[in-house]
Design a protein around this motif. Structure first.
Motif, PDB file in Angstrom:
ATOM      1  N   THR A   9     -19.338  52.431  61.213  1.00 24.22           N
ATOM      2  CA  THR A   9     -18.605  53.361  60.347  1.00 24.22           C
ATOM      3  C   THR A   9     -19.553  54.091  59.400  1.00 24.22           C
ATOM      4  O   THR A   9     -19.446  55.307  59.197  1.00 24.22           O
ATOM      5  CB  THR A   9     -17.538  52.592  59.535  1.00 24.22           C
ATOM      6  N   ARG A  10     -20.493  53.348  58.819  1.00 25.70           N
ATOM      7  CA  ARG A  10     -21.464  53.953  57.900  1.00 25.70           C
ATOM      8  C   ARG A  10     -22.279  55.038  58.599  1.00 25.70           C
ATOM      9  O   ARG A  10     -22.511  56.113  58.049  1.00 25.70           O
ATOM     10  CB  ARG A  10     -22.382  52.869  57.345  1.00 25.70           C
ATOM     11  N   THR A  11     -22.685  54.768  59.835  1.00 27.21           N
ATOM     12  CA  THR A  11     -23.496  55.721  60.587  1.00 27.21           C
ATOM     13  C   THR A  11     -22.720  57.001  60.888  1.00 27.21           C
ATOM     14  O   THR A  11     -23.210  58.119  60.675  1.00 27.21           O
ATOM     15  CB  THR A  11     -23.980  55.086  61.904  1.00 27.21           C
ATOM     16  N   VAL A  12     -21.494  56.838  61.385  1.00 26.44           N
ATOM     17  CA  VAL A  12     -20.673  58.003  61.745  1.00 26.44           C
ATOM     18  C   VAL A  12     -20.326  58.823  60.506  1.00 26.44           C
ATOM     19  O   VAL A  12     -20.464  60.053  60.496  1.00 26.44           O
ATOM     20  CB  VAL A  12     -19.391  57.539  62.465  1.00 26.44           C
ATOM     21  N   CYS A  13     -19.888  58.147  59.445  1.00 26.38           N
ATOM     22  CA  CYS A  13     -19.500  58.868  58.223  1.00 26.38           C
ATOM     23  C   CYS A  13     -20.685  59.605  57.612  1.00 26.38           C
ATOM     24  O   CYS A  13     -20.540  60.739  57.135  1.00 26.38           O
ATOM     25  CB  CYS A  13     -18.910  57.894  57.207  1.00 26.38           C
ATOM     26  N   GLY A  14     -21.855  58.967  57.620  1.00 23.71           N
ATOM     27  CA  GLY A  14     -23.042  59.617  57.068  1.00 23.71           C
ATOM     28  C   GLY A  14     -23.413  60.875  57.825  1.00 23.71           C
ATOM     29  O   GLY A  14     -23.795  61.891  57.229  1.00 23.71           O
ATOM     30  N   ARG A  15     -23.294  60.816  59.146  1.00 26.34           N
ATOM     31  CA  ARG A  15     -23.614  61.984  59.975  1.00 26.34           C
ATOM     32  C   ARG A  15     -22.663  63.140  59.690  1.00 26.34           C
ATOM     33  O   ARG A  15     -23.085  64.287  59.544  1.00 26.34           O
ATOM     34  CB  ARG A  15     -23.539  61.587  61.453  1.00 26.34           C
ATOM     35  N   ILE A  16     -21.369  62.849  59.572  1.00 29.56           N
ATOM     36  CA  ILE A  16     -20.389  63.902  59.286  1.00 29.56           C
ATOM     37  C   ILE A  16     -20.653  64.531  57.919  1.00 29.56           C
ATOM     38  O   ILE A  16     -20.594  65.755  57.755  1.00 29.56           O
ATOM     39  CB  ILE A  16     -18.955  63.341  59.357  1.00 29.56           C
ATOM     40  N   THR A  17     -20.971  63.706  56.935  1.00 33.32           N
ATOM     41  CA  THR A  17     -21.247  64.231  55.592  1.00 33.32           C
ATOM     42  C   THR A  17     -22.463  65.147  55.602  1.00 33.32           C
ATOM     43  O   THR A  17     -22.464  66.212  54.975  1.00 33.32           O
ATOM     44  CB  THR A  17     -21.459  63.079  54.594  1.00 33.32           C
ATOM     45  N   ASP A  18     -23.515  64.755  56.317  1.00 36.48           N
ATOM     46  CA  ASP A  18     -24.711  65.609  56.429  1.00 36.48           C
ATOM     47  C   ASP A  18     -24.353  66.974  57.008  1.00 36.48           C
ATOM     48  O   ASP A  18     -24.850  68.014  56.543  1.00 36.48           O
ATOM     49  CB  ASP A  18     -25.761  64.936  57.320  1.00 36.48           C
ATOM     50  N   LEU A  19     -23.487  66.995  58.006  1.00 30.16           N
ATOM     51  CA  LEU A  19     -23.090  68.256  58.631  1.00 30.16           C
ATOM     52  C   LEU A  19     -22.271  69.120  57.664  1.00 30.16           C
ATOM     53  O   LEU A  19     -22.425  70.347  57.628  1.00 30.16           O
ATOM     54  CB  LEU A  19     -22.291  67.986  59.904  1.00 30.16           C
ATOM     55  N   GLU A  20     -21.406  68.492  56.875  1.00 32.36           N
ATOM     56  CA  GLU A  20     -20.602  69.263  55.919  1.00 32.36           C
ATOM     57  C   GLU A  20     -21.473  69.844  54.805  1.00 32.36           C
ATOM     58  O   GLU A  20     -21.231  70.965  54.331  1.00 32.36           O
ATOM     59  CB  GLU A  20     -19.477  68.392  55.353  1.00 32.36           C
ATOM     60  N   ILE A  21     -22.483  69.096  54.384  1.00 33.74           N
ATOM     61  CA  ILE A  21     -23.410  69.619  53.379  1.00 33.74           C
ATOM     62  C   ILE A  21     -24.189  70.806  53.943  1.00 33.74           C
ATOM     63  O   ILE A  21     -24.386  71.830  53.266  1.00 33.74           O
ATOM     64  CB  ILE A  21     -24.373  68.511  52.892  1.00 33.74           C
ATOM     65  N   ASN A  38     -15.284  61.834  55.748  1.00 36.19           N
ATOM     66  CA  ASN A  38     -15.238  60.770  54.744  1.00 36.19           C
ATOM     67  C   ASN A  38     -15.511  61.276  53.339  1.00 36.19           C
ATOM     68  O   ASN A  38     -15.038  60.701  52.363  1.00 36.19           O
ATOM     69  CB  ASN A  38     -16.244  59.667  55.093  1.00 36.19           C
ATOM     70  N   VAL A  39     -16.291  62.339  53.208  1.00 30.66           N
ATOM     71  CA  VAL A  39     -16.500  62.999  51.910  1.00 30.66           C
ATOM     72  C   VAL A  39     -16.058  64.448  52.114  1.00 30.66           C
ATOM     73  O   VAL A  39     -16.813  65.263  52.643  1.00 30.66           O
ATOM     74  CB  VAL A  39     -17.971  62.939  51.451  1.00 30.66           C
ATOM     75  N   PRO A  40     -14.835  64.804  51.726  1.00 28.18           N
ATOM     76  CA  PRO A  40     -14.222  66.064  52.163  1.00 28.18           C
ATOM     77  C   PRO A  40     -14.769  67.316  51.462  1.00 28.18           C
ATOM     78  O   PRO A  40     -14.071  68.010  50.721  1.00 28.18           O
ATOM     79  CB  PRO A  40     -12.742  65.847  51.876  1.00 28.18           C
ATOM     80  N   ILE A  41     -16.022  67.616  51.775  1.00 27.98           N
ATOM     81  CA  ILE A  41     -16.695  68.790  51.213  1.00 27.98           C
ATOM     82  C   ILE A  41     -16.144  70.069  51.835  1.00 27.98           C
ATOM     83  O   ILE A  41     -15.865  71.053  51.138  1.00 27.98           O
ATOM     84  CB  ILE A  41     -18.218  68.677  51.438  1.00 27.98           C
ATOM     85  N   GLN A  42     -16.002  70.066  53.160  1.00 25.20           N
ATOM     86  CA  GLN A  42     -15.514  71.262  53.841  1.00 25.20           C
ATOM     87  C   GLN A  42     -14.109  71.634  53.371  1.00 25.20           C
ATOM     88  O   GLN A  42     -13.810  72.806  53.154  1.00 25.20           O
ATOM     89  CB  GLN A  42     -15.510  71.049  55.357  1.00 25.20           C
ATOM     90  N   VAL A  43     -13.250  70.641  53.197  1.00 30.52           N
ATOM     91  CA  VAL A  43     -11.895  70.921  52.716  1.00 30.52           C
ATOM     92  C   VAL A  43     -11.932  71.531  51.318  1.00 30.52           C
ATOM     93  O   VAL A  43     -11.188  72.467  51.013  1.00 30.52           O
ATOM     94  CB  VAL A  43     -11.045  69.638  52.725  1.00 30.52           C
ATOM     95  N   ALA A  44     -12.807  71.020  50.457  1.00 33.31           N
ATOM     96  CA  ALA A  44     -12.942  71.590  49.114  1.00 33.31           C
ATOM     97  C   ALA A  44     -13.357  73.054  49.184  1.00 33.31           C
ATOM     98  O   ALA A  44     -12.852  73.898  48.426  1.00 33.31           O
ATOM     99  CB  ALA A  44     -13.955  70.791  48.304  1.00 33.31           C
ATOM    100  N   MET A  45     -14.283  73.367  50.094  1.00 31.65           N
ATOM    101  CA  MET A  45     -14.685  74.772  50.282  1.00 31.65           C
ATOM    102  C   MET A  45     -13.504  75.612  50.737  1.00 31.65           C
ATOM    103  O   MET A  45     -13.272  76.712  50.237  1.00 31.65           O
ATOM    104  CB  MET A  45     -15.809  74.871  51.314  1.00 31.65           C
ATOM    105  N   GLU A  46     -12.770  75.116  51.725  1.00 33.10           N
ATOM    106  CA  GLU A  46     -11.648  75.867  52.274  1.00 33.10           C
ATOM    107  C   GLU A  46     -10.542  76.079  51.245  1.00 33.10           C
ATOM    108  O   GLU A  46      -9.796  77.057  51.324  1.00 33.10           O
ATOM    109  CB  GLU A  46     -11.102  75.148  53.503  1.00 33.10           C
ATOM    110  N   MET A  47     -10.474  75.191  50.250  1.00 33.48           N
ATOM    111  CA  MET A  47      -9.478  75.353  49.192  1.00 33.48           C
ATOM    112  C   MET A  47      -9.969  76.253  48.067  1.00 33.48           C
ATOM    113  O   MET A  47      -9.230  76.529  47.125  1.00 33.48           O
ATOM    114  CB  MET A  47      -9.084  73.984  48.646  1.00 33.48           C
TER     115      MET A  47
END
Length: 288
Positions: free
Chosen positions: A216-228, A177-186
Motif C-alpha cells: 500500500t505504501r509503495t502504490v500510494c507513494g507512486r500516485i502522490t508523486d504523479l499528482e505532484i 491517497n493525497v488528493p492533490i489533483q482533486v484540490a486543483m480541479e476544485m
C-alpha cells in the motif's frame, strides 16, 4: 497570499492525528484554506474542519475529537481474524457502526450535505470498483456528507465496500491517497499536502499485515508523486510534507496525543524551510 489555498489531507488511519498537530502550526502562521480535500482519515479531518471552522479554536475541538475517538478503538487490531470473517461471508461491521455513531455524535447528521460547509469547499475521495475511477463527494454541494465519509474510509478488512446505486465504493487511497489533483480541479492553485504515507522502513517479514502495508505504501507513494508532477506542469504550487510516525501501524490509535505533538513539530520545521525558499510564502506567514 493572493492565491486560492487548498489543503490535501492524505489517508493513513491512526496517523491522521499527525495532521491535527500540523493544522495547528499552519493556522498559527495564518495559512488557512478555502478548499479542503481528504482521503480516508483525511476525509474525517476535512469534514471536522467543515463543522468547526479553520482557526485555532477548531483545532482545539479537533484534538478533543481525536482523543474521544481513540478510546473507541474503531479499527480492531486482530487483522487476520477480520480477513477470515470477510472471506467466509461473515464480515465484522462493528467498525462501520462505531464510525456512524461517532460521526453523528460529532454533528454529522444523516441528512447533512456539503452545502452546509459553505463557503468552505470540501471534496472527499473514494474509489469506484465498478468504473475503476475516483469518485469525489462534494463537487456537487447536494452530495450527502455521511455517505461521502463512509465511502472514503472503506478500507478492508475493517470496512466492507459501500454499495451505492450503480457504484461499489472502497477507500479513496487506492486512487488518490493525497488528493492533490482533486484540490486543483476544485480551484486551488497553492496546495498544502499533508501526507501520512510513512516512509519508515519495515522490518523484513512475511506476515500478511506488514506485506499489505508495504504494498500500500509503495502504490500510494507512486500516485502522490504523479499528482505532484501534474501540479508542477499546471503551474500549481504544492507544499508537500510527509508526516512521519516512526512506523506506528495505521490501526493503532493508542498514541494519539504523541502523534498530535509530533505533527506540530514536523510542520513547524517544514514551514521554516519553505519560508526560506519561497519569499512569497514567507511574506504572507504570520509570526508567532
Amino acid at each position: 497570499m493572493a492565491k486560492t489555498i487548498g489543503f490535501a489531507l492524505g489517508g493513513g488511519g491512526a496517523r491522521g492525528a499527525l495532521q491535527v498537530g500540523a493544522l495547528r502550526a499552519l493556522f498559527e502562521h495564518g495559512i488557512k484554506p478555502e478548499i479542503i480535500t481528504g482521503t480516508s482519515i483525511g476525509a474525517m479531518n476535512a469534514v471536522s474542519l467543515g463543522l468547526f471552522g479553520t482557526d485555532l479554536a477548531s483545532v482545539d475541538k479537533l484534538e478533543e475529537v481525536w482523543k474521544q475517538g481513540a478510546e473507541l478503538q474503531i479499527m480492531d487490531s486482530r487483522f487476520q481474524n477480520l480477513i477470515v470473517r470477510a472471506l467466509i461471508g461473515r464480515p465484522d461491521n462493528s467498525a462501520k457502526q462505531k464510525t456512524i455513531d461517532f460521526l453523528t455524535h460529532l454533528g454529522i447528521q444523516p441528512e447533512m450535505t456539503f452545502a452546509d460547509f459553505s463557503p468552505l469547499r470540501i471534496g472527499l475521495v473514494s474509489t469506484d470498483l465498478t468504473s475503476s475511477k475516483p469518485i469525489v463527494y462534494g463537487v456537487d454541494p447536494q452530495h450527502n456528507v455521511l455517505e461521502g465519509v463512509l465511502a472514503s474510509i472503506a478500507i478492508q478488512p475493517w470496512f466492507m465496500p459501500l454499495d451505492v446505486k450503480d457504484k461499489f465504493l472502497i477507500d479513496g487511497g487506492f486512487v488518490s491517497n493525497v488528493p492533490i489533483q482533486v484540490a486543483m480541479e476544485m480551484g486551488a492553485d497553492a496546495i498544502f499536502a499533508l501526507d501520512l504515507n510513512d516512509p519508515t522502513p519495515l522490518e523484513t517479514s512475511n506476515t500478511l499485515n506488514k506485506y499489505i502495508d508495504a504494498v500500500t505504501r509503495t502504490v500510494c507513494g507512486r500516485i502522490t508523486d504523479l499528482e505532484i508532477a501534474l501540479a508542477e506542469l499546471k503551474g500549481v504550487q504544492v507544499y508537500h510534507i510527509v508526516l512521519t510516525s516512526g512506523g506506528l501501524p495505521s490501526w493503532d490509535f493508542s498514541n494519539t496525543t504523541a502523534l498530535i505533538g509530533w505533527g506540530y513539530a514536523q510542520m513547524q520545521r517544514k514551514l521554516t524551510e519553505w519560508a526560506a525558499e519561497n519569499l512569497e510564502l514567507a511574506g504572507n506567514m504570520k509570526t508567532k
